[in-house]
Motif scaffolding. Structure first.
Motif, PDB file in Angstrom:
ATOM      1  N   LEU A 109       6.796  -2.323  -7.577  1.00 22.88           N
ATOM      2  CA  LEU A 109       7.111  -2.536  -6.164  1.00 22.88           C
ATOM      3  C   LEU A 109       6.466  -1.478  -5.273  1.00 22.88           C
ATOM      4  CD1 LEU A 109      10.868  -3.595  -6.439  1.00 22.88           C
ATOM      5  CD2 LEU A 109       8.886  -5.044  -6.061  1.00 22.88           C
ATOM      6  N   ILE A 110       6.400  -0.238  -5.757  1.00 27.38           N
ATOM      7  CA  ILE A 110       5.747   0.828  -4.971  1.00 27.38           C
ATOM      8  C   ILE A 110       4.269   0.494  -4.787  1.00 27.38           C
ATOM      9  CG2 ILE A 110       4.975   3.231  -5.077  1.00 27.38           C
ATOM     10  CD1 ILE A 110       7.711   3.927  -6.245  1.00 27.38           C
ATOM     11  N   ASN A 111       3.641   0.021  -5.844  1.00 27.68           N
ATOM     12  CA  ASN A 111       2.222  -0.322  -5.741  1.00 27.68           C
ATOM     13  C   ASN A 111       1.997  -1.483  -4.777  1.00 27.68           C
ATOM     14  OD1 ASN A 111       1.438   1.663  -7.537  1.00 27.68           O
ATOM     15  ND2 ASN A 111       1.563   0.295  -9.335  1.00 27.68           N
ATOM     16  N   LEU A 112       2.827  -2.526  -4.893  1.00 26.70           N
ATOM     17  CA  LEU A 112       2.649  -3.686  -4.013  1.00 26.70           C
ATOM     18  C   LEU A 112       2.921  -3.332  -2.539  1.00 26.70           C
ATOM     19  CD1 LEU A 112       4.269  -6.483  -6.227  1.00 26.70           C
ATOM     20  CD2 LEU A 112       1.846  -6.117  -5.786  1.00 26.70           C
ATOM     21  N   LEU A 113       4.063  -2.689  -2.283  1.00 24.84           N
ATOM     22  CA  LEU A 113       4.402  -2.321  -0.907  1.00 24.84           C
ATOM     23  C   LEU A 113       3.447  -1.257  -0.364  1.00 24.84           C
ATOM     24  CD1 LEU A 113       8.313  -2.288  -1.140  1.00 24.84           C
ATOM     25  CD2 LEU A 113       6.893  -3.910   0.114  1.00 24.84           C
ATOM     26  N   GLY A 114       3.016  -0.348  -1.282  1.00 27.24           N
ATOM     27  CA  GLY A 114       2.066   0.676  -0.854  1.00 27.24           C
ATOM     28  C   GLY A 114       0.736   0.073  -0.440  1.00 27.24           C
ATOM     29  N   ASN A 115       0.265  -0.926  -1.188  1.00 24.41           N
ATOM     30  CA  ASN A 115      -0.996  -1.589  -0.833  1.00 24.41           C
ATOM     31  C   ASN A 115      -0.853  -2.341   0.490  1.00 24.41           C
ATOM     32  OD1 ASN A 115      -2.427  -0.688  -3.010  1.00 24.41           O
ATOM     33  ND2 ASN A 115      -1.883  -2.462  -4.318  1.00 24.41           N
TER      34      ASN A 115
ATOM     35  N   PHE B 125      18.200 -18.913 -11.671  1.00 24.06           N
ATOM     36  CA  PHE B 125      18.204 -19.104 -13.147  1.00 24.06           C
ATOM     37  C   PHE B 125      17.944 -17.774 -13.879  1.00 24.06           C
ATOM     38  CE2 PHE B 125      16.517 -23.076 -11.309  1.00 24.06           C
ATOM     39  CZ  PHE B 125      17.601 -23.897 -11.584  1.00 24.06           C
ATOM     40  N   GLN B 126      18.662 -16.728 -13.412  1.00 18.29           N
ATOM     41  CA  GLN B 126      18.621 -15.407 -14.063  1.00 18.29           C
ATOM     42  C   GLN B 126      17.232 -14.770 -13.989  1.00 18.29           C
ATOM     43  OE1 GLN B 126      20.107 -15.865 -18.040  1.00 18.29           O
ATOM     44  NE2 GLN B 126      22.209 -16.229 -17.377  1.00 18.29           N
ATOM     45  N   THR B 127      16.493 -15.106 -12.931  1.00 16.31           N
ATOM     46  CA  THR B 127      15.167 -14.524 -12.737  1.00 16.31           C
ATOM     47  C   THR B 127      15.021 -14.110 -11.276  1.00 16.31           C
ATOM     48  OG1 THR B 127      14.252 -15.961 -14.434  1.00 16.31           O
ATOM     49  CG2 THR B 127      12.687 -14.879 -12.960  1.00 16.31           C
ATOM     50  N   ALA B 128      14.557 -12.886 -11.059  1.00 19.43           N
ATOM     51  CA  ALA B 128      14.325 -12.378  -9.705  1.00 19.43           C
ATOM     52  C   ALA B 128      12.873 -12.615  -9.322  1.00 19.43           C
ATOM     53  CB  ALA B 128      14.651 -10.891  -9.630  1.00 19.43           C
ATOM     54  N   TYR B 129      12.649 -13.162  -8.128  1.00 15.64           N
ATOM     55  CA  TYR B 129      11.316 -13.467  -7.621  1.00 15.64           C
ATOM     56  C   TYR B 129      11.041 -12.588  -6.397  1.00 15.64           C
ATOM     57  CZ  TYR B 129      11.719 -17.628 -10.531  1.00 15.64           C
ATOM     58  OH  TYR B 129      11.875 -18.483 -11.594  1.00 15.64           O
ATOM     59  N   PHE B 130      10.022 -11.705  -6.485  1.00 14.67           N
ATOM     60  CA  PHE B 130       9.606 -10.858  -5.379  1.00 14.67           C
ATOM     61  C   PHE B 130       8.363 -11.452  -4.742  1.00 14.67           C
ATOM     62  CE2 PHE B 130      11.993  -8.058  -8.148  1.00 14.67           C
ATOM     63  CZ  PHE B 130      12.730  -7.290  -7.271  1.00 14.67           C
ATOM     64  N   GLU B 131       8.385 -11.599  -3.423  1.00 14.72           N
ATOM     65  CA  GLU B 131       7.230 -12.130  -2.695  1.00 14.72           C
ATOM     66  C   GLU B 131       6.935 -11.184  -1.538  1.00 14.72           C
ATOM     67  OE1 GLU B 131       5.919 -16.069  -0.104  1.00 14.72           O
ATOM     68  OE2 GLU B 131       7.649 -16.148  -1.466  1.00 14.72           O
ATOM     69  N   ILE B 132       5.702 -10.641  -1.476  1.00 14.81           N
ATOM     70  CA  ILE B 132       5.303  -9.684  -0.445  1.00 14.81           C
ATOM     71  C   ILE B 132       4.105 -10.251   0.286  1.00 14.81           C
ATOM     72  CG2 ILE B 132       4.483  -7.342   0.026  1.00 14.81           C
ATOM     73  CD1 ILE B 132       5.935  -6.469  -2.541  1.00 14.81           C
ATOM     74  N   ARG B 133       4.248 -10.405   1.612  1.00 17.98           N
ATOM     75  CA  ARG B 133       3.168 -10.891   2.471  1.00 17.98           C
ATOM     76  C   ARG B 133       2.900  -9.852   3.561  1.00 17.98           C
ATOM     77  NH1 ARG B 133       6.316 -15.690   2.514  1.00 17.98           N
ATOM     78  NH2 ARG B 133       6.739 -15.333   4.742  1.00 17.98           N
ATOM     79  N   ASP B 134       1.630  -9.797   3.959  1.00 16.19           N
ATOM     80  CA  ASP B 134       1.283  -8.880   5.049  1.00 16.19           C
ATOM     81  C   ASP B 134       0.173  -9.508   5.882  1.00 16.19           C
ATOM     82  OD1 ASP B 134      -1.449  -7.880   4.107  1.00 16.19           O
ATOM     83  OD2 ASP B 134      -0.184  -7.388   2.354  1.00 16.19           O
ATOM     84  N   THR B 135      -0.134  -8.905   7.027  1.00 16.40           N
ATOM     85  CA  THR B 135      -1.167  -9.388   7.940  1.00 16.40           C
ATOM     86  C   THR B 135      -2.408  -8.509   7.894  1.00 16.40           C
ATOM     87  OG1 THR B 135      -0.158  -8.112   9.736  1.00 16.40           O
ATOM     88  CG2 THR B 135       0.522 -10.423   9.493  1.00 16.40           C
ATOM     89  N   GLY B 136      -2.594  -7.839   6.747  1.00 19.31           N
ATOM     90  CA  GLY B 136      -3.753  -6.967   6.594  1.00 19.31           C
ATOM     91  C   GLY B 136      -5.036  -7.745   6.361  1.00 19.31           C
ATOM     92  N   CYS B 137      -6.075  -7.022   5.906  1.00 19.10           N
ATOM     93  CA  CYS B 137      -7.401  -7.631   5.732  1.00 19.10           C
ATOM     94  C   CYS B 137      -7.448  -8.606   4.559  1.00 19.10           C
ATOM     95  CB  CYS B 137      -8.455  -6.545   5.561  1.00 19.10           C
ATOM     96  SG  CYS B 137      -8.148  -5.466   4.142  1.00 19.10           S
ATOM     97  N   GLY B 138      -6.534  -8.441   3.618  1.00 15.44           N
ATOM     98  CA  GLY B 138      -6.524  -9.348   2.477  1.00 15.44           C
ATOM     99  C   GLY B 138      -7.647  -9.059   1.482  1.00 15.44           C
ATOM    100  N   ILE B 139      -7.798  -9.979   0.515  1.00 12.50           N
ATOM    101  CA  ILE B 139      -8.817  -9.833  -0.536  1.00 12.50           C
ATOM    102  C   ILE B 139      -9.770 -11.010  -0.446  1.00 12.50           C
ATOM    103  CG2 ILE B 139      -9.219  -9.677  -3.018  1.00 12.50           C
ATOM    104  CD1 ILE B 139      -6.402  -8.580  -3.295  1.00 12.50           C
ATOM    105  N   ALA B 140     -11.052 -10.725  -0.449  1.00 13.64           N
ATOM    106  CA  ALA B 140     -12.060 -11.806  -0.349  1.00 13.64           C
ATOM    107  C   ALA B 140     -11.956 -12.723  -1.546  1.00 13.64           C
ATOM    108  CB  ALA B 140     -13.453 -11.194  -0.274  1.00 13.64           C
TER     109      ALA B 140
END
Length: 841
Positions: free
Chosen positions: A802-808, A826-841
């Protein structure tokens, strides 16, 4: 000397197809080593047991019938001298065959292979021998059927079935059960046989003097005549093949070294001595015929053993009914004892014959039933009476065969013109040995021409002697001319240092004497699997195949222009067509002779019309056979081409498999090198990490101590916070580097603990809150209402992810928002992180 130095390597591997052993073939107590020699492990019976079984073959009543026929037709002098001379010849020819069969533990077919005939050449003699077994079986069963009809009024057609089919259950279990049958029936049979002899000689001593002056119906005199002497010899010479049935039992004698004197005595009693008892039975047949003749028995029944012994029993039993029942008991015992042997020997002969021609072996029981059914057909159709007319020709074939075998054993082997031992394995034999086959063909042709009267009346009468003499003369001459080169195709190799070896095909253990080295499988193979292998095309001895031999002889002895035009396909067609035409001629001749017997009382014109009809039938069937033979040859050629294409495809497939195996090996080597490189890199990373952690721990430790000082200015506190966060960041980078190293080496492990999930998420958000505010970004956090209070996970690694994802997201977003969404399903945690940065080509 290894096989590879003599034989070229296989152009392709023969794909291993394991033989399907059915229940009969797998059970050697039933199979009785039909296609192989009898190993020491099964020769467990005493010499007396085997000898008793072998000598039981003298029980057949055809000897009495032959004696009665000789005296009735040719008179006393011709009959008695024929019996003496022929029995003496049979005795002398039986001894070497019995000795070699017992010494090398092989039946007469395997003995013939190694005694000058070759692997395929002995199929001719197998057919002769098999024919003898079902002809004699039919004769003896017919005698029993006539006795059943006379004593119990059982119709002949039913009696034929009873007489033949009663043998089957007695022969199924092989020699082990046959030994018991012969042992249990022997005493009673001897009493019933010898008792009437003694009584007749005691009460009718004049029969001896009366027989001396008995004039034959054909010879019309009791004096000696060379032609009629030869004709009488022809009748009894047919039993020269009987020694083959003795050999089928003598092969089960124990090793000679165990009891040398008793072993030789057992060979004598179980082998050549049978003809001595047979001579007595022939002589008693003459006396009993004379007794029946004086008692006014119908002439048509004077050669019927049932009537002969019935008259003998009435010499001391007043009641004809009781005498007839005792006669029936004697006939049934005698016929069962001999037909057990006939059926058993026939099953061995047919097994050998068809195994070499078809490369398949359904089991001895199949050929046992086949042999018995042929005898039943001969009896039911009445053809058995016509067979009597061609026994003269048949005896010539038999004598030519036996003479060739005896000449090889008694002349060629002592003189060194042939190998000392008996080699029966296909892998070491030529398909055709011109020594035995040539002698058989020459002697048969010469004797048959004599028998047909081409060389005069005397030669016709002595045709049997000419067959035997010609055969025994040709064998050493051909062996000398060929220098014995066609006995062995290659020298036998040493299979193993142990007495037993495992066959590569059937994976069963056999004694090494029954094994051969196979270059196709590149391993040892048993003689049966070797016989049934059709796809190797005799890779171990390509020069010894009959087609190659035929081609070589054609090129050597025919003009060059002829040999170039005469190809192998044409020679196969001609040979097959002539063979089938000969078999058809023999079969139709039997039917013709039978019908001719019924028409002789009508007129000569009817016989001529019958001959014309059979000639037309033969012509039509021969044309069909010619077409069928050509079709068979073409089918064989197509099969061979298909095999070649299959072998080619197999070779390509094997090459492709080998290439894949090589590629797989290269990949394996590369993976091993990569693993070694990763391990080295891992060790380097661990070392560097340790070196970095030491000063970093010092920095973090002192920064924490300084932060506890109250006199620090705000700028100092800020600087120490930056130092602390930077140190923690470096620590996380080092931990990530170590985790990457562990992943590459496959040594990563998880530290699972129970984590308070809402509190953990709140700490993660608070960690990045100052930086979000500093960059003036809009942070949105959506957390599911169904979030559990505790979860079990690796807290450190989840935190790192999570530190790597949020840090990026924070690093590459300059304006806009960062959206963190957390759901739990169903006993599974789903993390979804979106941002408005430059993104990846």
């Amino acid at each position: 000397m290894s096989n590879s130095s003599r034989t070229p390597h296989a152009p392709q591997r023969v794909i291993k197809t394991r033989r399907d052993y059915n229940l009969w073939v797998a059970d050697q107590s039933i199979e009785d080593f039909a296609l192989r020699y009898a190993p020491a492990s099964v020769r467990k019976w005493s010499p007396w047991t085997v000898t008793n079984t072998a000598i039981s073959t003298v029980s057949f009543l055809a000897m009495e019938a032959i004696g009665a026929t000789m005296l009735w037709q040719y008179g006393f002098s011709n009959a008695i001298w024929a019996a003496i001379v022929v029995c003496l010849i049979i005795f002398m020819t039986s001894w070497p065959i019995s000795y070699y069969a017992a010494k090398y533990n092989v039946d007469v077919d395997l003995l013939t292979r190694g005694a000058g005939f070759g692997y395929i050449g002995s199929t001719i003699t197998s057919l002769i021998y098999a024919s003898f077994t079902f002809i004699l079986l039919a004769f003896e069963a017919a005698i029993m059927a006539m006795a059943l009809e006379l004593a119990l009024n059982i119709p002949l057609s039913i009696g034929y079935l009873i007489s033949a089919l009663v043998i089957l259950p007695l022969v199924v279990k092989g020699i082990g059960f046959i030994n018991k049958v012969q042992a249990y029936t022997q005493p009673l049979w001897l009493i019933l046989l010898v008792l009437p002899w003694i009584v007749v000689l005691w009460k009718q001593p004049h029969l001896l003097s009366d027989s001396i002056h008995f004039a034959g119906a054909v010879s019309a005199s009791s004096d000696f005549n060379l032609y009629y002497f030869g004709a009488a010899c022809t009748l009894i010479f047919v039993f020269v093949i009987q020694i083959g049935e003795q050999a089928d039992y003598l092969r089960f004698l124990p090793q000679q070294q165990q009891a040398k004197r008793s072993w030789h005595l057992a060979v004598f009693l179980g082998g050549p001595s049978w003809i001595l008892a047979g001579f007595l039975k022939v002589c008693m047949g003459m006396l009993l015929m004379l007794l029946a003749y004086q008692l006014l028995v119908p002439i048509a029944e004077l050669d019927n053993p049932t009537y002969l012994y019935w008259m003998a029993y009435q010499q001391f039993i007043p009641s004809p009914q009781i005498a007839l029942l005792l006669t029936l008991l004697l006939v049934c015992l005698a016929q069962i004892k001999i037909n057990v042997t006939n059926a058993y020997a026939g099953s061995l002969a047919w097994s050998n014959f068809f195994a070499r021609l078809t490369h398949s072996h359904p089991g001895r029981i199949v050929w046992l039933i086949f042999n018995v059914l042929i005898a039943v057909v001969l009896m039911e159709m009445g053809i058995i009476h016509a067979v009597e007319r061609i026994l003269g020709l048949y005896s010539n074939l038999a004598l030519a065969w036996i003479g060739a075998v005896v000449a090889d054993l008694m002349i060629c082997k002592p003189l060194g013109l042939s190998p000392k031992g008996i080699e029966f394995r296909r892998a070491y034999l030529y398909d055709i040995n011109p020594v035995g086959v040539g002698a058989l063909v020459i002697a048969s042709c010469v004797s048959m021409l004599c028998y047909l009267g081409v060389f005069g009346l005397t030669a016709k009468g002595l045709a049997s002697f000419i067959a035997l003499g010609t055969s025994m003369l040709c064998v050493p001459l051909i062996a000398l001319l060929t220098r014995g080169k066609y006995y062995l195709a290659r020298p036998p190799e040493q299979i193993a240092s142990t007495p037993v070896a495992t066959c590569v095909v059937c994976e069963r253990d056999y004694e090494v004497a029954d094994m051969a080295v196979c270059p196709a499988y590149q391993h040892s193979i048993c003689s049966l699997c070797c016989s049934l292998e059709a796809r190797c095309h005799d890779l171990c001895k390509p020069h010894a195949r009959w087609t190659v031999q035929l081609k070589t002889w054609i090129e050597r002895y025919l003009p060059k222009a002829w040999s170039q035009r005469l190809n192998t396909r044409l020679s196969q067609y001609l040979l097959l067509m002539l063979s089938l035409g000969l078999i058809l001629a023999v079969c139709l001749s039997l039917v013709y002779l039978q019908e001719k017997t019924y028409l002789e009382a009508v007129n000569e014109q009817a016989i001529q019309q019958l001959f014309t009809l059979f000639l037309k039938i033969y012509t039509i069937l021969f044309l069909l056979i010619s077409v069928a033979a050509w079709w068979l040859v073409l089918n064989d050629q197509s099969r061979r081409k298909a095999e070649q294409e299959t072998h080619q495809q197999t070779r390509l497939l094997i090459e492709e498999i080998a290439a894949h195996e090589q590629t797989s090996q290269h990949l394996y080597d590369a993976r091993i090198q990569a693993e070694r490189a990763n391990e080295a890199k891992s060790r380097y990373v661990v070392g560097i990490s340790h070196e970095l952690r030491t000063p970093l721990n010092s920095i973090l430790g002192y920064s924490q101590l300084l932060q506890k000082q109250e006199q620090l200015s705000p700028q100092g506190q800020t600087a120490l916070g930056v130092i602390s966060r930077s140190g923690q960041h470096l620590t996380s980078l080092i931990d990530g580097l170590l985790d990457l190293s562990r992943i590459e080496t496959g040594k990563i492990s998880l530290n699972m603990v129970d984590v308070h999930f809402p509190h953990f998420i709140e700490q993660m958000i608070q960690m990045f809150q100052p930086q979000i505010e500093q960059k003036r970004l809009h942070f949105i956090c959506e957390v599911s209402e169904h979030l559990p209070e505790y979860v079990r996970t690796d807290k450190k690694r989840l935190e790192q992810i999570l530190i790597n994802l949020l840090g990026n997201a924070l690093k590459f977003t300059t304006k806009g928002e960062i959206h963190l969404k957390l759901e739990y399903r169903f006993q599974t945690a789903y993390f979804e992180i979106r941002d408005t940065g430059c993104g990846i080509a």
